[in-house]
Design a protein around this motif. Structure first.
Motif, PDB file in Angstrom:
ATOM      1  N   TRP A 268     -12.119  -1.241   3.771  1.00 39.39           N
ATOM      2  CA  TRP A 268     -12.248  -2.291   4.778  1.00 39.39           C
ATOM      3  C   TRP A 268     -13.725  -2.488   5.069  1.00 39.39           C
TER       4      TRP A 268
ATOM      5  N   ASN B 227      -5.294  -7.305  -1.804  1.00 38.41           N
ATOM      6  CA  ASN B 227      -6.560  -7.645  -1.157  1.00 38.41           C
ATOM      7  C   ASN B 227      -6.366  -8.818  -0.219  1.00 38.41           C
TER       8      ASN B 227
ATOM      9  N   ILE C 106      -2.641   3.452   6.599  1.00 36.20           N
ATOM     10  CA  ILE C 106      -2.646   2.196   7.355  1.00 36.20           C
ATOM     11  C   ILE C 106      -1.275   2.024   7.986  1.00 36.20           C
TER      12      ILE C 106
ATOM     13  N   LEU D 107      -6.170   1.959  10.867  1.00 37.82           N
ATOM     14  CA  LEU D 107      -6.534   2.730   9.687  1.00 37.82           C
ATOM     15  C   LEU D 107      -6.849   4.151  10.136  1.00 37.82           C
TER      16      LEU D 107
ATOM     17  N   PHE E 213       0.834  -1.195   0.000  1.00 38.06           N
ATOM     18  CA  PHE E 213       0.000   0.000   0.000  1.00 38.06           C
ATOM     19  C   PHE E 213       0.874   1.251   0.000  1.00 38.06           C
TER      20      PHE E 213
ATOM     21  N   GLU F 113      -6.342   4.222  -1.804  1.00 41.46           N
ATOM     22  CA  GLU F 113      -7.388   4.112  -0.802  1.00 41.46           C
ATOM     23  C   GLU F 113      -7.539   2.659  -0.386  1.00 41.46           C
ATOM     24  N   LEU F 114      -7.800   2.491   0.896  1.00 37.57           N
ATOM     25  CA  LEU F 114      -8.003   1.152   1.424  1.00 37.57           C
ATOM     26  C   LEU F 114      -9.468   1.018   1.830  1.00 37.57           C
TER      27      LEU F 114
ATOM     28  N   PHE G 194     -10.424  -6.687   2.934  1.00 43.60           N
ATOM     29  CA  PHE G 194      -9.556  -5.549   2.685  1.00 43.60           C
ATOM     30  C   PHE G 194      -9.281  -5.495   1.193  1.00 43.60           C
ATOM     31  N   TYR G 195      -9.434  -4.335   0.630  1.00 40.78           N
ATOM     32  CA  TYR G 195      -9.072  -4.127  -0.767  1.00 40.78           C
ATOM     33  C   TYR G 195      -8.432  -2.749  -0.854  1.00 40.78           C
ATOM     34  N   ASP G 196      -7.323  -2.658  -1.551  1.00 44.48           N
ATOM     35  CA  ASP G 196      -6.754  -1.331  -1.784  1.00 44.48           C
ATOM     36  C   ASP G 196      -6.207  -1.247  -3.196  1.00 44.48           C
TER      37      ASP G 196
END
Length: 152
Positions: free
Chosen positions: A95, A69, A117, A130, A62, A92-93, A86-88
């Motif tokens: 959650w 992810n 993060i 976060l 990140f 941007e992350l 979790f996906y970034d």
């Protein structure tokens, strides 16, 4: 049967050797080290050192602007799982916590979209934090997951 009587000592020695060989193979199999990788790297379920290393990798990616992810299954003691996604995209992350399968707690989904993060260390835990999250105060921090040091 009488004609094989003279071979009984040799048969007993052969059977003993086979038992010793099989016992040795079994002991070797039992003492094999646990593999250092899992088949599903993006699934966090054990909350052990290997999973913590995977979290560190996600944080590193990140910060380099690379996407990643993860899915985490966090089990309660007497309820269903909390499912963390979790996906970034490197900026941007996202959650999301789905607790609809938890019989004892909140029945719904929460989603945060954050731009920071980090992994912080406190006395007994490593905590994922976060911050800089949409629709939240500037000093807001959320702790989606922690790793107990004594279980690593």
């Amino acid at each position: 049967m009488k004609r094989f009587k003279k071979y009984y000592p040799a048969i007993i020695v052969l059977e003993t050797l086979i038992i010793v060989l099989l016992s040795g193979l079994l002991i070797r199999e039992i003492n094999k080290p646990v593999p250092l990788a899992r088949d599903q790297r993006n699934l966090i379920t054990h909350f052990d050192q290997l999973d913590l290393d995977r979290i560190r990798e996600m944080i590193h990616r990140f910060k380099e602007g690379k996407g990643d992810n993860l899915t985490m299954l966090e089990w309660g003691t007497d309820s269903g799982p909390y499912i963390h996604d979790f996906y970034d995209d490197g900026r941007e992350l996202h959650w999301t916590v789905d607790s609809t399968r938890d019989w004892a707690g909140y029945n719904g989904k929460m989603e945060y979209v954050c731009r920071e993060i980090q992994l912080t260390e406190v006395e007994e835990f490593y905590k994922v934090e976060l911050s800089d999250c949409e629709n939240q105060p500037e000093d807001f921090k959320v702790n989606p997951v922690s790793f107990r040091k004594d279980e690593l």
